[in-house]
Design a protein around this motif. Sequence first.
Motif, PDB file in Angstrom:
ATOM      1  N   LEU A 117      -0.299  -5.420   3.897  1.00  0.00           N
ATOM      2  CA  LEU A 117       1.138  -5.692   4.058  1.00  0.00           C
ATOM      3  C   LEU A 117       1.327  -7.127   4.549  1.00  0.00           C
ATOM      4  O   LEU A 117       0.857  -7.488   5.622  1.00  0.00           O
ATOM      5  CB  LEU A 117       1.725  -4.690   5.063  1.00  0.00           C
ATOM      6  N   GLN A 118       1.974  -7.946   3.759  1.00  0.00           N
ATOM      7  CA  GLN A 118       2.218  -9.342   4.121  1.00  0.00           C
ATOM      8  C   GLN A 118       3.713  -9.609   4.028  1.00  0.00           C
ATOM      9  O   GLN A 118       4.298  -9.431   2.963  1.00  0.00           O
ATOM     10  CB  GLN A 118       1.510 -10.294   3.128  1.00  0.00           C
ATOM     11  N   CYS A 130       6.832  -0.141   6.170  1.00  0.00           N
ATOM     12  CA  CYS A 130       6.476   0.466   7.465  1.00  0.00           C
ATOM     13  C   CYS A 130       4.989   0.330   7.791  1.00  0.00           C
ATOM     14  O   CYS A 130       4.593   0.412   8.953  1.00  0.00           O
ATOM     15  CB  CYS A 130       6.873   1.942   7.476  1.00  0.00           C
ATOM     16  N   GLY A 131       4.144   0.156   6.775  1.00  0.00           N
ATOM     17  CA  GLY A 131       2.709  -0.043   7.005  1.00  0.00           C
ATOM     18  C   GLY A 131       1.913   1.226   7.248  1.00  0.00           C
ATOM     19  O   GLY A 131       0.698   1.160   7.462  1.00  0.00           O
ATOM     20  N   THR A 132       2.536   2.384   7.213  1.00  0.00           N
ATOM     21  CA  THR A 132       1.814   3.649   7.453  1.00  0.00           C
ATOM     22  C   THR A 132       0.652   3.814   6.478  1.00  0.00           C
ATOM     23  O   THR A 132      -0.441   4.243   6.852  1.00  0.00           O
ATOM     24  CB  THR A 132       2.783   4.852   7.289  1.00  0.00           C
ATOM     25  N   CYS A 133       0.888   3.486   5.235  1.00  0.00           N
ATOM     26  CA  CYS A 133      -0.143   3.652   4.199  1.00  0.00           C
ATOM     27  C   CYS A 133      -1.338   2.748   4.459  1.00  0.00           C
ATOM     28  O   CYS A 133      -2.479   3.137   4.225  1.00  0.00           O
ATOM     29  CB  CYS A 133       0.459   3.363   2.823  1.00  0.00           C
ATOM     30  N   VAL A 134      -1.076   1.535   4.955  1.00  0.00           N
ATOM     31  CA  VAL A 134      -2.158   0.567   5.189  1.00  0.00           C
ATOM     32  C   VAL A 134      -3.137   1.135   6.217  1.00  0.00           C
ATOM     33  O   VAL A 134      -4.360   1.085   6.053  1.00  0.00           O
ATOM     34  CB  VAL A 134      -1.573  -0.784   5.677  1.00  0.00           C
ATOM     35  N   ALA A 135      -2.580   1.712   7.291  1.00  0.00           N
ATOM     36  CA  ALA A 135      -3.413   2.285   8.353  1.00  0.00           C
ATOM     37  C   ALA A 135      -4.201   3.499   7.842  1.00  0.00           C
ATOM     38  O   ALA A 135      -5.290   3.787   8.326  1.00  0.00           O
ATOM     39  CB  ALA A 135      -2.524   2.691   9.527  1.00  0.00           C
ATOM     40  N   GLU A 136      -3.682   4.178   6.852  1.00  0.00           N
ATOM     41  CA  GLU A 136      -4.302   5.419   6.359  1.00  0.00           C
ATOM     42  C   GLU A 136      -5.405   5.165   5.332  1.00  0.00           C
ATOM     43  O   GLU A 136      -6.301   5.994   5.149  1.00  0.00           O
ATOM     44  CB  GLU A 136      -3.198   6.289   5.722  1.00  0.00           C
ATOM     45  N   LEU A 193       4.026  -4.959   0.234  1.00  0.00           N
ATOM     46  CA  LEU A 193       2.761  -4.250   0.090  1.00  0.00           C
ATOM     47  C   LEU A 193       1.984  -4.756  -1.120  1.00  0.00           C
ATOM     48  O   LEU A 193       2.538  -4.883  -2.214  1.00  0.00           O
ATOM     49  CB  LEU A 193       3.018  -2.740  -0.063  1.00  0.00           C
ATOM     50  N   GLY A 194       0.709  -5.039  -0.900  1.00  0.00           N
ATOM     51  CA  GLY A 194      -0.172  -5.415  -2.007  1.00  0.00           C
ATOM     52  C   GLY A 194      -1.227  -4.329  -2.196  1.00  0.00           C
ATOM     53  O   GLY A 194      -1.680  -3.719  -1.226  1.00  0.00           O
ATOM     54  N   ILE A 195      -1.591  -4.050  -3.446  1.00  0.00           N
ATOM     55  CA  ILE A 195      -2.620  -3.033  -3.727  1.00  0.00           C
ATOM     56  C   ILE A 195      -3.774  -3.697  -4.466  1.00  0.00           C
ATOM     57  O   ILE A 195      -3.556  -4.317  -5.514  1.00  0.00           O
ATOM     58  CB  ILE A 195      -2.073  -1.888  -4.613  1.00  0.00           C
TER      59      ILE A 195
END
Length: 297
Positions: A72-73, A58-64, A77-79
Motif C-alpha cells: 500500500l503506497q 485500509c491495509g488489512t489485506c497487506v497485513a494478511e 494498493l499494488g499487487i
Amino acid sequence: MIRGQIFNIQRFSTDDGDGIRTCVFLKGCPLRCAWCHNAESLSAAFELAFYAQNCIGCGTCVAECPTGALDLQNGKLGINRTACKGCMRCAEVCCAEALVQIGKSMTVTDVMETVLKDRIFYGAHGGVTLTGGEPMLQPQFAIALAKAAKAEGLSVAMETSGFGDSADYEALLPYCDLFLFDCKASTERHRELTGVEDTRILQNLDLLAAHGARIRLRCPIVEGANLDDAFVEKIIALAKRYPSIEAVQLLPYHNTGVEKAIHLGKQAQPIFTTPNPQTLAALAERIEQESGTPTVY
Ligand code: SF4
Ligand code: SF4
C-alpha cells in the motif's frame, strides 16, 4: 461428492435457451478465442480480482498476505501477481469488495438450491443453462447437474464450444434438451483464432446431430477477426447438412470483456469492431437463404 468450480450463477436470463433460465457458469476453458469477453472463465483455478474503485486503503489485506505480494503506497494498493500464491486470505478479509475471489467450489445440491428458487418463473420451457468457460471441461459435474435438473422436471440447455470428449456428450444426451453449439471460425483459421483445430468440434457436432439432438449454432461475428467468406460458407454448410440444427444465431462482438481482464491483472485484449446492424442483417439473410435454416442475431 462431486464438486464443480463455478464462477457465476445468473438468474433470469432470457438469451441462453428457451424461456426464463438460470445460467450456471463453470470455470475453465480449453479455447483461447482472440475476442473472449469472459477472462474470468479461462482458468479452471480460482483467481484474484482487484476492483480499485472499491478500495478504501485500509491495509488489512497487506497485513494478511503471507507472501508480501500486496503493498500500500499513498493509499493505493499494488499487487505483485508473480509473488501471489492464490491463497485468497486477502479476499477473505477485504470488507470493501475490492479484492474478490473469482470462482467457488460447489456441489450439485448447492447449485440446485439457487436454481430451484426460480422454479415458479421457468414455466414449460425455461430452466437451467450450463455455460462457462466450457462446461465439458468438468464433465462429471456438468452431467450430474443436468441429471439433477432433469429430475426436477426442468429444461436443460448447454452452451458449449464442442471441444469436450465425445463420450461425455453421449452421456449428457439423455439429460440435455438443447445444445447451444459454437461455430467460431473457418476451419482454415480455427487454430489461429481460438487456439485449437476444429476437427474434434465438428466430430462432436456430427455425433449430436446423429442422435437428433436439438442444436442452435451460435456464431460470434467479429469484424477484423473471424468474419470472412470461408467462415460464412462453413456456417451455411453445417446448417444445411444437419436438420438437427434448428436455428443459427449470430452473436455480434462486444468489448465488455476488456475491463474484466484488467481486474484480473491479465494482458489487455485486442479490441475489434462491433458489426453494424446492416452487416448483421445482410449476413443473416444470406445464411438463411442459402441454408434454409432460420437465422437470428
Ligand atoms: S482490504 Fe480491501 S479495501 Fe482494504 S486496502 Fe485491501 S483491497 Fe483495499
Ligand atoms: S491471494 Fe494470498 S498470496 Fe495472493 S495477494 Fe492475496 S493474500 Fe497474498
